[in-house]
Scaffold this motif. Structure first.
Motif, PDB file in Angstrom:
ATOM      1  N   ILE A   1       0.854  -1.186   0.000  1.00  0.00           N
ATOM      2  CA  ILE A   1       0.000   0.000   0.000  1.00  0.00           C
ATOM      3  C   ILE A   1       0.893   1.240   0.000  1.00  0.00           C
ATOM      4  CG2 ILE A   1      -1.844   1.264   1.168  1.00  0.00           C
ATOM      5  CD1 ILE A   1      -2.759  -1.484   0.295  1.00  0.00           C
ATOM      6  N   PRO A   2       1.081   1.869  -1.151  1.00  0.00           N
ATOM      7  CA  PRO A   2       1.947   3.046  -1.191  1.00  0.00           C
ATOM      8  C   PRO A   2       1.292   4.274  -0.558  1.00  0.00           C
ATOM      9  CG  PRO A   2       1.046   2.587  -3.370  1.00  0.00           C
ATOM     10  CD  PRO A   2       0.596   1.486  -2.464  1.00  0.00           C
ATOM     11  N   LYS A   3       2.130   5.204  -0.121  1.00  0.00           N
ATOM     12  CA  LYS A   3       1.659   6.481   0.405  1.00  0.00           C
ATOM     13  C   LYS A   3       0.840   7.161  -0.687  1.00  0.00           C
ATOM     14  CE  LYS A   3       3.441  10.802   2.244  1.00  0.00           C
ATOM     15  NZ  LYS A   3       4.646  11.523   2.657  1.00  0.00           N
ATOM     16  N   GLY A   4      -0.286   7.744  -0.302  1.00  0.00           N
ATOM     17  CA  GLY A   4      -1.141   8.439  -1.257  1.00  0.00           C
ATOM     18  C   GLY A   4      -2.289   7.606  -1.780  1.00  0.00           C
ATOM     19  N   THR A   5      -2.350   6.323  -1.395  1.00  0.00           N
ATOM     20  CA  THR A   5      -3.449   5.461  -1.818  1.00  0.00           C
ATOM     21  C   THR A   5      -4.759   5.991  -1.244  1.00  0.00           C
ATOM     22  OG1 THR A   5      -1.985   3.540  -1.885  1.00  0.00           O
ATOM     23  CG2 THR A   5      -4.345   3.086  -1.750  1.00  0.00           C
ATOM     24  N   ILE A   6      -5.812   5.917  -2.033  1.00  0.00           N
ATOM     25  CA  ILE A   6      -7.133   6.402  -1.635  1.00  0.00           C
ATOM     26  C   ILE A   6      -7.936   5.231  -1.077  1.00  0.00           C
ATOM     27  CG2 ILE A   6      -9.247   7.527  -2.433  1.00  0.00           C
ATOM     28  CD1 ILE A   6      -6.714   9.266  -2.615  1.00  0.00           C
ATOM     29  N   GLY A   7      -8.734   5.509  -0.035  1.00  0.00           N
ATOM     30  CA  GLY A   7      -9.557   4.471   0.556  1.00  0.00           C
ATOM     31  C   GLY A   7     -10.854   5.020   1.122  1.00  0.00           C
ATOM     32  N   LEU A   8     -11.772   4.123   1.410  1.00  0.00           N
ATOM     33  CA  LEU A   8     -13.069   4.454   1.975  1.00  0.00           C
ATOM     34  C   LEU A   8     -13.164   3.832   3.362  1.00  0.00           C
ATOM     35  CD1 LEU A   8     -15.937   5.640   1.407  1.00  0.00           C
ATOM     36  CD2 LEU A   8     -16.567   3.334   0.669  1.00  0.00           C
ATOM     37  N   VAL A   9     -13.528   4.629   4.366  1.00  0.00           N
ATOM     38  CA  VAL A   9     -13.626   4.136   5.743  1.00  0.00           C
ATOM     39  C   VAL A   9     -14.901   3.305   5.877  1.00  0.00           C
ATOM     40  CG1 VAL A   9     -13.785   4.774   8.165  1.00  0.00           C
ATOM     41  CG2 VAL A   9     -12.361   6.128   6.625  1.00  0.00           C
ATOM     42  N   LEU A  10     -14.734   2.038   6.303  1.00  0.00           N
ATOM     43  CA  LEU A  10     -15.859   1.117   6.436  1.00  0.00           C
ATOM     44  C   LEU A  10     -16.319   0.915   7.874  1.00  0.00           C
ATOM     45  CD1 LEU A  10     -14.675  -1.750   4.058  1.00  0.00           C
ATOM     46  CD2 LEU A  10     -16.245   0.128   3.538  1.00  0.00           C
ATOM     47  N   HIS A  11     -15.366   0.990   8.809  1.00  0.00           N
ATOM     48  CA  HIS A  11     -15.681   0.618  10.197  1.00  0.00           C
ATOM     49  C   HIS A  11     -14.726   1.343  11.139  1.00  0.00           C
ATOM     50  CE1 HIS A  11     -17.112  -1.993  13.409  1.00  0.00           C
ATOM     51  NE2 HIS A  11     -15.864  -2.285  13.715  1.00  0.00           N
ATOM     52  N   SER A  12     -15.190   1.611  12.339  1.00  0.00           N
ATOM     53  CA  SER A  12     -14.367   2.253  13.366  1.00  0.00           C
ATOM     54  C   SER A  12     -14.487   1.439  14.650  1.00  0.00           C
ATOM     55  CB  SER A  12     -14.876   3.677  13.593  1.00  0.00           C
ATOM     56  OG  SER A  12     -14.179   4.287  14.637  1.00  0.00           O
TER      57      SER A  12
ATOM     58  N   GLY B   1      -7.090   1.712  23.990  1.00  0.00           N
ATOM     59  CA  GLY B   1      -7.740   3.014  23.906  1.00  0.00           C
ATOM     60  C   GLY B   1      -7.578   3.705  22.569  1.00  0.00           C
ATOM     61  N   PHE B   2      -6.729   3.142  21.699  1.00  0.00           N
ATOM     62  CA  PHE B   2      -6.550   3.725  20.374  1.00  0.00           C
ATOM     63  C   PHE B   2      -7.750   3.421  19.488  1.00  0.00           C
ATOM     64  CE2 PHE B   2      -2.079   3.335  21.675  1.00  0.00           C
ATOM     65  CZ  PHE B   2      -1.673   4.641  21.417  1.00  0.00           C
ATOM     66  N   ARG B   3      -8.072   4.353  18.623  1.00  0.00           N
ATOM     67  CA  ARG B   3      -9.183   4.182  17.689  1.00  0.00           C
ATOM     68  C   ARG B   3      -8.622   3.744  16.342  1.00  0.00           C
ATOM     69  NH1 ARG B   3     -11.841   8.601  14.520  1.00  0.00           N
ATOM     70  NH2 ARG B   3     -13.736   7.693  13.697  1.00  0.00           N
ATOM     71  N   TYR B   4      -9.085   2.591  15.861  1.00  0.00           N
ATOM     72  CA  TYR B   4      -8.679   2.071  14.561  1.00  0.00           C
ATOM     73  C   TYR B   4      -9.810   2.281  13.565  1.00  0.00           C
ATOM     74  CZ  TYR B   4      -4.725  -0.327  16.657  1.00  0.00           C
ATOM     75  OH  TYR B   4      -3.547  -0.609  17.288  1.00  0.00           O
ATOM     76  N   LEU B   5      -9.429   2.568  12.319  1.00  0.00           N
ATOM     77  CA  LEU B   5     -10.391   2.720  11.248  1.00  0.00           C
ATOM     78  C   LEU B   5     -10.102   1.659  10.190  1.00  0.00           C
ATOM     79  CD1 LEU B   5      -9.932   6.541  11.104  1.00  0.00           C
ATOM     80  CD2 LEU B   5     -12.019   5.423  11.825  1.00  0.00           C
TER      81      LEU B   5
ATOM     82  N   ARG C   1      -6.386  -1.819   8.596  1.00  0.00           N
ATOM     83  CA  ARG C   1      -6.714  -0.980   9.751  1.00  0.00           C
ATOM     84  C   ARG C   1      -5.648   0.095   9.915  1.00  0.00           C
ATOM     85  NH1 ARG C   1      -8.140  -4.103  15.080  1.00  0.00           N
ATOM     86  NH2 ARG C   1      -5.886  -3.994  15.165  1.00  0.00           N
ATOM     87  N   TYR C   2      -6.097   1.314  10.168  1.00  0.00           N
ATOM     88  CA  TYR C   2      -5.191   2.446  10.347  1.00  0.00           C
ATOM     89  C   TYR C   2      -5.618   3.269  11.550  1.00  0.00           C
ATOM     90  CZ  TYR C   2      -3.359   1.633   5.673  1.00  0.00           C
ATOM     91  OH  TYR C   2      -2.748   1.078   4.577  1.00  0.00           O
ATOM     92  N   LEU C   3      -4.649   3.961  12.136  1.00  0.00           N
ATOM     93  CA  LEU C   3      -4.937   4.975  13.135  1.00  0.00           C
ATOM     94  C   LEU C   3      -5.329   6.252  12.402  1.00  0.00           C
ATOM     95  CD1 LEU C   3      -1.883   4.439  15.489  1.00  0.00           C
ATOM     96  CD2 LEU C   3      -4.253   3.787  15.946  1.00  0.00           C
TER      97      LEU C   3
END
Length: 78
Positions: free
Chosen positions: A27-38, A44-48, A65-67
């Motif tokens: 997954i290169p920097k700048g890739t576009i994505g759609l948030v599906l779930h949080s 305590g960290f929130r993952y998307l 999953r990303y922060l």
């Protein structure tokens, strides 16, 4: 580039279109994505959970999953 804390204040939410700011394997920097779930981890960290657009799914899969600090908001969803 926008301040990473600015994106956290906006609270990226489900349905938002985001840009990946931290590269990873496949997954290169700048890739576009759609948030599906949080979700919140025990720490305590929130993952998307983000569905990648334009990525060869046979090689890396379609979701990761990303922060919030690893994402830049492009467009707010409905």
């Amino acid at each position: 580039m926008k301040n990473k804390n600015e994106n956290e204040k906006r609270k990226i939410k489900i349905g938002d279109l985001v840009k990946i700011t931290t590269p990873s394997i496949g997954i290169p920097k700048g890739t576009i994505g759609l948030v599906l779930h949080s979700e919140f981890a025990d720490s305590g960290f929130r993952y998307l959970q983000v569905h990648m657009l334009g990525v060869d799914r046979r090689m890396v899969g379609t979701t990761r999953r990303y922060l919030g600090v690893e994402l830049e908001l492009i467009s707010e969803g409905g």
